[in-house]
Design a protein around this motif. Structure first.
Motif, mmCIF file in Angstrom:
data_model
loop_
_atom_site.group_PDB
_atom_site.id
_atom_site.type_symbol
_atom_site.label_atom_id
_atom_site.label_comp_id
_atom_site.label_asym_id
_atom_site.label_seq_id
_atom_site.Cartn_x
_atom_site.Cartn_y
_atom_site.Cartn_z
ATOM 1 N N GLY A 213 0.786 -1.227 0.000
ATOM 2 C CA GLY A 213 0.000 0.000 0.000
ATOM 3 C C GLY A 213 0.817 1.275 0.000
ATOM 4 O O GLY A 213 0.256 2.367 -0.176
ATOM 5 N N ARG A 214 2.084 1.201 0.188
ATOM 6 C CA ARG A 214 2.921 2.406 0.178
ATOM 7 C C ARG A 214 3.096 2.907 -1.259
ATOM 8 O O ARG A 214 3.195 2.131 -2.202
ATOM 9 C CB ARG A 214 4.300 2.091 0.763
ATOM 10 C CG ARG A 214 4.264 1.648 2.218
ATOM 11 C CD ARG A 214 4.096 2.821 3.146
ATOM 12 N NE ARG A 214 4.086 2.393 4.544
ATOM 13 C CZ ARG A 214 4.101 3.223 5.577
ATOM 14 N NH1 ARG A 214 4.141 4.522 5.359
ATOM 15 N NH2 ARG A 214 4.072 2.766 6.809
ATOM 16 N N ARG A 215 3.131 4.225 -1.408
ATOM 17 C CA ARG A 215 3.312 4.831 -2.726
ATOM 18 C C ARG A 215 4.814 4.972 -3.005
ATOM 19 O O ARG A 215 5.517 5.686 -2.300
ATOM 20 C CB ARG A 215 2.640 6.195 -2.776
ATOM 21 C CG ARG A 215 1.114 6.159 -2.620
ATOM 22 C CD ARG A 215 0.569 7.547 -2.377
ATOM 23 N NE ARG A 215 1.153 8.117 -1.158
ATOM 24 C CZ ARG A 215 1.155 9.424 -0.856
ATOM 25 N NH1 ARG A 215 0.615 10.283 -1.697
ATOM 26 N NH2 ARG A 215 1.685 9.847 0.267
ATOM 27 N N ILE A 216 5.264 4.275 -4.054
ATOM 28 C CA ILE A 216 6.694 4.259 -4.385
ATOM 29 C C ILE A 216 6.889 4.860 -5.776
ATOM 30 O O ILE A 216 6.366 4.350 -6.772
ATOM 31 C CB ILE A 216 7.256 2.825 -4.359
ATOM 32 C CG1 ILE A 216 7.058 2.201 -2.969
ATOM 33 C CG2 ILE A 216 8.733 2.825 -4.739
ATOM 34 C CD1 ILE A 216 7.494 0.752 -2.891
ATOM 35 N N ALA A 217 7.656 5.946 -5.838
ATOM 36 C CA ALA A 217 7.943 6.600 -7.117
ATOM 37 C C ALA A 217 9.079 5.868 -7.821
ATOM 38 O O ALA A 217 10.092 5.511 -7.199
ATOM 39 C CB ALA A 217 8.333 8.056 -6.885
ATOM 40 N N VAL A 218 8.922 5.618 -9.108
ATOM 41 C CA VAL A 218 9.944 4.969 -9.932
ATOM 42 C C VAL A 218 9.985 5.646 -11.289
ATOM 43 O O VAL A 218 9.030 6.332 -11.686
ATOM 44 C CB VAL A 218 9.663 3.460 -10.126
ATOM 45 C CG1 VAL A 218 9.810 2.696 -8.814
ATOM 46 C CG2 VAL A 218 8.281 3.250 -10.733
ATOM 47 N N GLN A 219 11.088 5.454 -12.007
ATOM 48 C CA GLN A 219 11.144 5.937 -13.385
ATOM 49 C C GLN A 219 10.446 4.935 -14.283
ATOM 50 O O GLN A 219 10.725 3.733 -14.239
ATOM 51 C CB GLN A 219 12.591 6.124 -13.837
ATOM 52 C CG GLN A 219 12.693 6.663 -15.264
ATOM 53 C CD GLN A 219 14.130 6.842 -15.712
ATOM 54 O OE1 GLN A 219 15.063 6.454 -15.003
ATOM 55 N NE2 GLN A 219 14.323 7.422 -16.892
ATOM 56 N N ALA A 220 9.524 5.411 -15.095
ATOM 57 C CA ALA A 220 8.754 4.530 -15.959
ATOM 58 C C ALA A 220 9.649 3.791 -16.936
ATOM 59 O O ALA A 220 10.530 4.380 -17.577
ATOM 60 C CB ALA A 220 7.709 5.352 -16.734
ATOM 61 N N GLY A 221 9.448 2.467 -17.043
ATOM 62 C CA GLY A 221 10.198 1.654 -17.983
ATOM 63 C C GLY A 221 11.602 1.298 -17.536
ATOM 64 O O GLY A 221 12.354 0.685 -18.303
ATOM 65 N N PRO A 239 4.748 5.651 -11.509
ATOM 66 C CA PRO A 239 5.798 5.893 -12.501
ATOM 67 C C PRO A 239 5.882 7.359 -12.921
ATOM 68 O O PRO A 239 4.864 8.055 -13.036
ATOM 69 C CB PRO A 239 5.377 5.015 -13.680
ATOM 70 C CG PRO A 239 3.896 4.894 -13.554
ATOM 71 C CD PRO A 239 3.576 4.967 -12.093
ATOM 72 N N PHE A 240 7.115 7.818 -13.143
ATOM 73 C CA PHE A 240 7.376 9.169 -13.626
ATOM 74 C C PHE A 240 8.277 9.091 -14.861
ATOM 75 O O PHE A 240 8.975 8.102 -15.081
ATOM 76 C CB PHE A 240 8.046 10.017 -12.546
ATOM 77 C CG PHE A 240 7.140 10.373 -11.393
ATOM 78 C CD1 PHE A 240 6.415 11.559 -11.398
ATOM 79 C CD2 PHE A 240 6.994 9.512 -10.319
ATOM 80 C CE1 PHE A 240 5.567 11.882 -10.348
ATOM 81 C CE2 PHE A 240 6.152 9.826 -9.263
ATOM 82 C CZ PHE A 240 5.424 11.013 -9.278
#
Length: 335
Positions: A213-221, A239-240
């Protein structure tokens, strides 16, 4: 060296003249006159009752100059002395002992390799290469090439090694592509995945269940998104388009964590991200996702040089040189 050769020849000619004098019965200059008189002619005693007259022992005929020269030991060849060490049997000429090492690098990937405002080449890769040259007692030179031309330039013989934060190729993570003509040293820094969080946040252990449930930012792809999907399937991945956007989202509190390259996060949290964020949790080392680290690329024929570089790198780690270089660019060791 030529002076020594002429000096040796002069000494031999002088000694030859002295020997000629000796054979002709002339005392040598360094023998006193009394000894010279005794040595000039030696007469034998005539036994009692013998009718034979004593006959002096005459010196043998003097040696000719050609005979004297034939007795000389061969002089050292000055050209031979000046030659560098040659390669051992079965060893390529390039992998023999070197007096100079030419490193190929990109010069456009801070803080690993880049140009400072005055144009000087700097960075972690560059300093480490200079330390390796110092350990190997070699002169260090750098040649800049675009990223896509580093390995081709190495294969063309335009440098001896590539040090440009190049990941060691492994199945599933081959950048550059594996090449039978190119080999790598052992990793000189690792490239694991890692989490960063806001400084004021209190997070549970970095486990799959705790991060549900935690929101984890990652680079898309990215490989970091792929790894997080398999390792933390119950987390909410956001994804960002770039790592910079993912970090900005964390700084502004839009996400709970960012998962990215450990070294990139170290640079960020020791610089502009220092006020807001910090690294949390362990390193995630998975070669199929993140590779085995960055290595120095060499031609496959230079196996002896690779062995020497591996030994030199181990020595730099052991004596603390590596840690001192790393501390100038990162807030923690990247080995």
């Amino acid at each position: 060296m030529r002076f020594l050769l002429y000096l040796n020849l002069g000494a031999i000619v002088w000694l030859a003249g002295a020997l000629v004098q000796l054979y002709e019965g002339t005392p040598l200059p360094w023998i006193d006159s009394a000894a010279g008189e005794t040595a000039a002619i030696v007469e034998t005693e005539t036994p009692p009752g013998s009718s034979l007259a004593p006959e002096p022992v005459r010196p043998a005929a003097p040696l000719s100059l050609e005979q004297i020269m034939a007795l000389q030991l061969p002089l050292p060849n000055p050209e031979r002395i000046a030659e560098p060490l040659s390669a051992a049997p079965g060893q390529s000429e390039r992998s023999a002992t070197r007096r100079r090492l030419v490193f190929l690098t990109e010069g456009d990937y801070p803080p690993f390799n880049y140009r400072e405002n005055d144009g000087d080449l700097a960075g972690f890769d560059v300093e480490l290469a200079r330390a390796l040259c110092n350990r190997l007692q070699a002169e260090c030179e750098f040649t800049l090439r675009p990223w896509h031309d580093l390995v081709p330039a190495l294969k063309r013989g335009e440098g001896d090694a590539v040090i440009a934060s190049m990941l060691i190729p492994v199945p599933g993570r081959e950048s550059p592509a594996a090449d039978d003509d190119v080999v790598f040293t052992t990793s000189y820094y690792s490239t694991p995945g890692h989490f960063a969080a806001r400084r004021n946040s209190v997070l549970p252990a970095a486990t799959a269940s705790a991060l549900a449930g935690r929101r984890i930012a990652v680079q898309a792809g990215s490989v970091h998104q792929a790894f997080a999907l398999t390792r933390f399937p119950n987390a909410t991945l956001v994804p960002f388009g770039s790592v910079e956007q993912a970090r900005q989202a964390l700084a502004e509190g839009e996400v709970d964590l960012v998962f990215a390259d450990r070294n990139a996060l170290l640079r960020w949290t020791s610089g502009e991200g220092n006020d807001c964020c910090r690294l949390v949790g362990p390193n995630y080392a998975a070669p199929s996702f993140f590779g085995e680290g960055a290595g120095i690329a060499l031609r496959a024929e230079d196996e002896a040089l690779r062995a020497r570089m591996n030994d030199a790198l181990s020595a730099l780690v052991a004596d603390g040189t590596y840690a001192r270089i790393s501390a100038r660019y990162f807030s923690a060791s990247i080995y």
